[in-house]
Each structure stands twice: as structure tokens, then as C-alpha cells.
Design an enzyme around this catalytic site. Structure first.
Site, PDB file in Angstrom:
ATOM      1  N   ILE A 156      -5.878   1.912  -4.622  1.00 29.99           N
ATOM      2  CA  ILE A 156      -5.409   1.218  -3.432  1.00 29.99           C
ATOM      3  C   ILE A 156      -6.155  -0.107  -3.359  1.00 29.99           C
ATOM      4  O   ILE A 156      -7.250  -0.250  -3.904  1.00 29.99           O
ATOM      5  CB  ILE A 156      -5.595   2.045  -2.142  1.00 29.99           C
ATOM      6  CG1 ILE A 156      -7.040   2.520  -1.982  1.00 29.99           C
ATOM      7  CG2 ILE A 156      -4.626   3.210  -2.105  1.00 29.99           C
ATOM      8  CD1 ILE A 156      -7.277   3.333  -0.717  1.00 29.99           C
ATOM      9  N   ASP A 157      -5.564  -1.070  -2.688  1.00 26.63           N
ATOM     10  CA  ASP A 157      -6.126  -2.413  -2.667  1.00 26.63           C
ATOM     11  C   ASP A 157      -7.490  -2.455  -1.982  1.00 26.63           C
ATOM     12  O   ASP A 157      -7.828  -1.582  -1.177  1.00 26.63           O
ATOM     13  CB  ASP A 157      -5.169  -3.371  -1.952  1.00 26.63           C
ATOM     14  CG  ASP A 157      -3.837  -3.503  -2.651  1.00 26.63           C
ATOM     15  OD1 ASP A 157      -3.813  -3.390  -3.896  1.00 26.63           O
ATOM     16  OD2 ASP A 157      -2.818  -3.701  -1.963  1.00 26.63           O
ATOM     17  N   LYS A 158      -8.241  -3.485  -2.282  1.00 25.49           N
ATOM     18  CA  LYS A 158      -9.579  -3.656  -1.726  1.00 25.49           C
ATOM     19  C   LYS A 158      -9.593  -3.479  -0.209  1.00 25.49           C
ATOM     20  O   LYS A 158     -10.431  -2.763   0.340  1.00 25.49           O
ATOM     21  CB  LYS A 158     -10.111  -5.047  -2.099  1.00 25.49           C
ATOM     22  CG  LYS A 158     -11.424  -5.417  -1.422  1.00 25.49           C
ATOM     23  CD  LYS A 158     -11.766  -6.878  -1.648  1.00 25.49           C
ATOM     24  CE  LYS A 158     -12.971  -7.282  -0.821  1.00 25.49           C
ATOM     25  NZ  LYS A 158     -13.232  -8.743  -0.882  1.00 25.49           N
TER      26      LYS A 158
ATOM     27  N   ARG B 225       2.988  -3.594   0.982  1.00 21.55           N
ATOM     28  CA  ARG B 225       2.823  -4.974   1.480  1.00 21.55           C
ATOM     29  C   ARG B 225       4.032  -5.831   1.114  1.00 21.55           C
ATOM     30  O   ARG B 225       4.547  -6.596   1.929  1.00 21.55           O
ATOM     31  CB  ARG B 225       1.531  -5.556   0.913  1.00 21.55           C
ATOM     32  CG  ARG B 225       0.282  -4.786   1.334  1.00 21.55           C
ATOM     33  CD  ARG B 225      -0.935  -5.139   0.490  1.00 21.55           C
ATOM     34  NE  ARG B 225      -1.360  -6.515   0.718  1.00 21.55           N
ATOM     35  CZ  ARG B 225      -2.322  -7.110   0.025  1.00 21.55           C
ATOM     36  NH1 ARG B 225      -2.931  -6.460  -0.958  1.00 21.55           N
ATOM     37  NH2 ARG B 225      -2.663  -8.356   0.291  1.00 21.55           N
TER      38      ARG B 225
END
Length: 306
Positions: free
Chosen positions: A136-138, A236
Site C-alpha cells: 500500500i502507498d506510503k 486513488r
């Protein structure tokens, strides 16, 4: 293991680095430049410069060796371990933590923390992301499953490929909805106009996101998303595509947004079969305090459903 690509240019006039970036979307322009300079990208069997203008019919070979030079060190970083057995670890990743080392983020990642926690992590082909089967993204918080051995990695990756696992996310997005739920089925690939972004593109990889509207407020909504596929930045990109970008998203959202530390996106529920027993495991975690506090403030101005 070195990845190899054989490309034939259909048309000319494009710089070599741009052409390769469009064809091999997982490579950044910086990485492509490094490969060209190292003689790993050849045009008609010969080394060329990054700025070389590709001609129609050019035969371009691309060799991508593993990033062996990147040494991953164990670091004593606190972890929120939700579950652990002999095969898997389920961890609640905080917002702001990168999952694995990469250019620009060589340390202080989840992998560095995991290596301190245990020596039992499944090897990865690249060497710099042991145990990691999805990411998962930062600035996305929440649940990740980590493989502790090769058998577990194979099982978890197979479940991801078969779309048999369960991944539910909570997100705060811009705008309100007339519908209670929906499905976004739109292919995702590298944005040809901005290499830092992904986008819905005709030749992208299949991507499906299901969403359900939970609450609505003036100018914002709280939604639940279920992933059927796992493309980079999928939620997103998809929510921006339908006109509801995530609040706080620095890449896809508007500048005028909710104050925070990145997109309001949280991996709240994770379910999968235990690799050895086959037993269904399911876990859920609450969003971080900032997310909860933001929802509490928005609820004070809640939009009543018709």
C-alpha cells in the site's frame, strides 16, 4: 533474476528513454537512464544514448538486472502486529511509512522493521522486499499480509491472482454521490503525460474497484472500496477518474482539501486463507486518529440522506 524485453518500434521520433518508459511501465525514467548508461539497453545490438530518437523498425533489447546493490538492514522500528503464525504476519502499517526500500527510500521502511522483528521472511526475486506480496502507498495506512516462507508467498500470491482474498478500504473523497454504490472497471497504466502518476489509459492493465457510500457531508463523502485487482494507486486513480478524488491526495486531488498528511485512505479489512491449513482468516483495524478526528468533524455538518 534479470528481466529481459525485446521491443520493436512501430514508429519513430521519440526519445529512447521515453519509448522504453512507455513500453516497460514498471521502469522509471531514472532507472532507464541508468540502464542505458550501463549498456543494458541496446538499439539494433548497439549501445545508444538516452536522447537517441527511435526510428520505426528499431530492435530494442532491455535487460533489467535485480537491484542487488541495495542492502536492506534490520532496523528497530516499532510494529503493530495484528496477527502472526509460522507462515504469515499481518501488520497494521502507519501512514507515512514506505513498504519496502527503493530509490529515495533506502531505509526506515516496513521491510527494515520486519527484518528486525524476524529472520523468517520469504525471499523476493528482487532481494529488497522480502516477505512482501502486496503493498500500500506510503501515505495509506492499514493492513498488509507478509509471507514468512516460500510456501506462504506462493499461496498468498495465488490468492491475489485469483482475487479470492478480501481487501476493504475506507476513504474520504471530494464531492457527494447520487448513487449508494458502484463499480469502476477501467484499465490503469502509466500516465503518458506525467511519469509520476498512473491514469486510466486504453492500453492499461485491467482494474476493477467496487465502492459503497457510507456517509455524506458538505463537499465530502466517506466511502468503502473493495479491490478486485491491485494496480498501483488503483483507488486513488479510479476515484479521481469518476470525479471524486481522495481528500488530501497530493498526486490526484485538488489543492483545496482537508488538512492532513496525504490521502485519507485506510486498508481497514483484510481476509485470506491461511497457507497451510486453508482456514479463512479475517482482520480489521480502525483508521488512524487523524482520519477518525476528520470524520468526526465532518459529521458535525453531515448531509442528510434523502
Amino acid at each position: 533474476m534479470t528481466a529481459h524485453y525485446d521491443l520493436t518500434a512501430a514508429k519513430g521520433g521519440v526519445r529512447l528513454d521515453k519509448y522504453v518508459a512507455e513500453q516497460v511501465t514498471e521502469l522509471s525514467r531514472t532507472r532507464i537512464k541508468e540502464l542505458v548508461q550501463a549498456g543494458k539497453i541496446l538499439v539494433n545490438g548497439k549501445q545508444a544514448k538516452v536522447a537517441y530518437k527511435v526510428e520505426a523498425g528499431d530492435q530494442i533489447s532491455v535487460d533489467v538486472p535485480p537491484l542487488e546493490a541495495l542492502q536492506v538492514e534490520a532496523e528497530n522500528i516499532p510494529l503493530d502486529i495484528v496477527y502472526e503464525d509460522e507462515d504469515v504476519i499481518v501488520v497494521n502499517k502507519p501512514q507515512g511509512m514506505v513498504v519496502h526500500p527503493a530509490a529515495g527510500h533506502p531505509d526506515h521502511t516496513l521491510v527494515n522493521a520486519l527484518l528486525y522483528h524476524t529472520k523468517d521472511l520469504a525471499a523476493s526475486p528482487e532481494g529488497f522486499r522480502p516477505g512482501i506480496v502486496h503493498r500500500i502507498d506510503k501515505d495509506t495506512s492499514g493492513l498488509l499480509m507478509v509471507a514468512k516462507n516460500a510456501k506462504a508467498r506462493e499461496s498468498l500470491e495465488a490468492q491475489l491472482a485469483a482475487k479470492s482474498n478480501k481487501r476493504l478500504y475506507l476513504a474520504i473523497v471530494h464531492g457527494n454521490f447520487s448513487e449508494e454504490a458502484g463499480t469502476i472497471d477501467a484499465p490503469i497504466g502509466r500516465n503518458p503525460r506525467d511519469r509520476k502518476q498512473m491514469a486510466v489509459v486504453e492500453n492499461g492493465k485491467p482494474a476493477v474497484t467496487h465502492f459503497k457510500v457510507l456517509e455524506q457531508y458538505p463537499g465530502y463523502s466517506l466511502i468503502q472500496c473493495q479491490l478486485e485487482t491491485g494496480r498501483t494507486h488503483q483507488i486513488r486513480v479510479h476515484m479521481d477518474y469518476i470525479g471524486h478524488p481522495l481528500a488530501g491526495d497530493p498526486l490526484y486531488g485538488p489543492r483545496k482539501t482537508l488538512p492532513g498528511a496525504g490521502q485519507f485512505l485506510h486498508a481497514a479489512v483484510l481476509g485470506f486463507k491461511q497457507p497451510t491449513s486453508g482456514k479463512w482468516l479475517e482482520f480489521s483495524v480502525e483508521p488512524p486518529k487523524l482520519f477518525q478526528d476528520t470524520v468526526a468533524e465532518l459529521r458535525k455538518k453531515r448531509v442528510k440522506q434523502a
